[in-house]
Design an enzyme around this catalytic site. Structure first.
Site, PDB file in Angstrom:
ATOM      1  CB  CYS A  23      23.569  -1.534  20.097  1.00  0.00           C
ATOM      2  SG  CYS A  23      24.811  -0.501  19.206  1.00  0.00           S
ATOM      3  NE  ARG A  39      20.771   1.949  20.264  1.00  0.00           N
ATOM      4  CZ  ARG A  39      20.447   1.853  18.934  1.00  0.00           C
ATOM      5  NH1 ARG A  39      19.439   2.394  18.166  1.00  0.00           N
ATOM      6  NH2 ARG A  39      21.243   0.894  18.396  1.00  0.00           N
TER       7      ARG A  39
END
Length: 362
Positions: A23, A39
């Site tokens: 991530c 994100r």
């Protein structure tokens, strides 16, 4: 070339690393003051995702072994964002006061104390930490004053069958940002003015590593002469030659810092939201490009969804692997809804839309 590439892939499959969960997070500010935090979310196995709204006054119970105690509390603020499975465990969300929290994988470095009599009364499982922060605080200053009022203990997340190794990024509507990491069985906090986060190693290591790339520039390298011969760069982007392009957390951290800091400020919240998605597109991992192993099977780590929270205007926007069109949630409207507190991300319902413009030719 293709034969060599195939051989390389086959060789790699014989010694697969664990699922990486790669991530990447950034933050941006518009000229009108709008703050956004965005994100990507990567995983090696498909997780059951839900867009969830938890109103203020909701009771949250600890996810610890039966009859072992733990902290039960009521949410002071309503929360909207993404949860893993049909739970109140937020992975990426914003509360009604404009506080954002994102949970990121932190393998090999996260460590938690065991549950015991000394910490039982204020114990929570790691996957509950983002929710607890969002439920109780409105600003970074408040989080800094109370981030360790609870204890994260080594409790398994039942739906995933593991103790979640995680760290979190927190951003408020003023743009202040911090990173909180559970290392050495305690919570450590870092100011994060760049607003960037990836995965392991620790946040301070990543910031030190940035010093290795101070030579990078958004400006193209000018021609040079060697014994009367003028040499020019091969093309655009010469100032960024040496920018790491792989999918490892250190390389993604550098790219995220460079792309977010070099972004030319835009005027409005709508524009900065779009700008954040464009930057995050650079971290979209194609299915099959990164591979780990899960239960003895090859598990490609790929981008399952990308989200951007507008902390100023109170919206949370998401696109998924199966549906690149953006879906927007107004936080206050979601929390005020009489029912429908959960929206299941179902690929049969959330599919990519296509606009046919064939009839528009003149």
């Amino acid at each position: 070339m293709f034969r060599s590439l195939t051989a390389l892939v086959l060789a790699g499959s014989l010694a697969l690393a664990p699922v990486a969960n790669a991530c990447t997070g950034i933050k941006l500010t518009a000229k009108d003051g709008t703050e956004v935090a965005g994100r990507t979310l990567e995983f090696g196995t498909l997780v059951d995702w839900y867009v969830t709204a938890v109103p203020s006054g909701t009771q949250i119970k600890p996810e610890l072994p039966a009859d072992s105690g733990g902290l039960t509390y009521e949410t002071k603020y309503g929360i909207t964002g993404m949860t893993a499975y049909d739970t109140t465990n937020f992975v990426d969300a914003i509360n009604e006061e404009g506080l954002y929290v994102g949970l990121f994988y932190f393998p090999g470095y996260a460590s938690y104390p065991d549950l015991g009599d000394d910490n039982r009364a204020k114990a929570l499982a790691p996957q509950q930490y983002a929710t607890w922060l969002l439920a109780n605080f409105a600003t970074i200053d408040e989080v800094k004053a109370h981030f360790d009022d609870i204890v994260l203990v080594a409790a398994e997340f039942e739906q995933m069958g593991e103790v979640i190794p995680m760290h979190v990024r927190v951003v408020d509507k003023t743009g202040n940002a911090i990173v909180i990491e559970p290392t050495d069985k305690t919570l450590k906090i870092f100011d994060a003015p760049l607003g960037v986060i990836t995965n392991s190693p620790t946040y301070d290591w990543h910031m030190t590593n940035l010093s290795n790339f101070v030579n990078l520039s958004t400006v193209n390298v000018p021609p040079v002469k060697l014994d009367g011969v003028e040499l020019q760069a091969a093309g655009q982007g010469a100032g960024m030659h040496g920018l790491p392009g792989d999918f490892t957390p250190p390389s993604r951290f550098v790219r995220a810092a460079v792309f977010s800091q070099s972004a030319i400020p835009v005027e409005t919240g709508a524009e900065v939201l779009e700008q954040a998605f464009h930057i995050l597109n650079n971290f979209d991992i194609p299915y099959g490009a990164v591979r780990g192993e899960e239960s003895g099977k090859v598990a490609p780590d790929y981008t399952q969804w990308t989200a951007v929270a507008d902390l100023t205007n109170g919206t949370w926007t998401v696109k998924t692997y199966d549906a690149q069109n953006l879906r927007v949630v107004d936080v206050k409207a979601a929390l005020a809804a009489a029912d429908g507190k959960v929206v299941h991300i179902d690929s049969k319902k959330w599919s990519q839309s296509f606009e046919d413009i064939s009839s528009e030719f003149k």
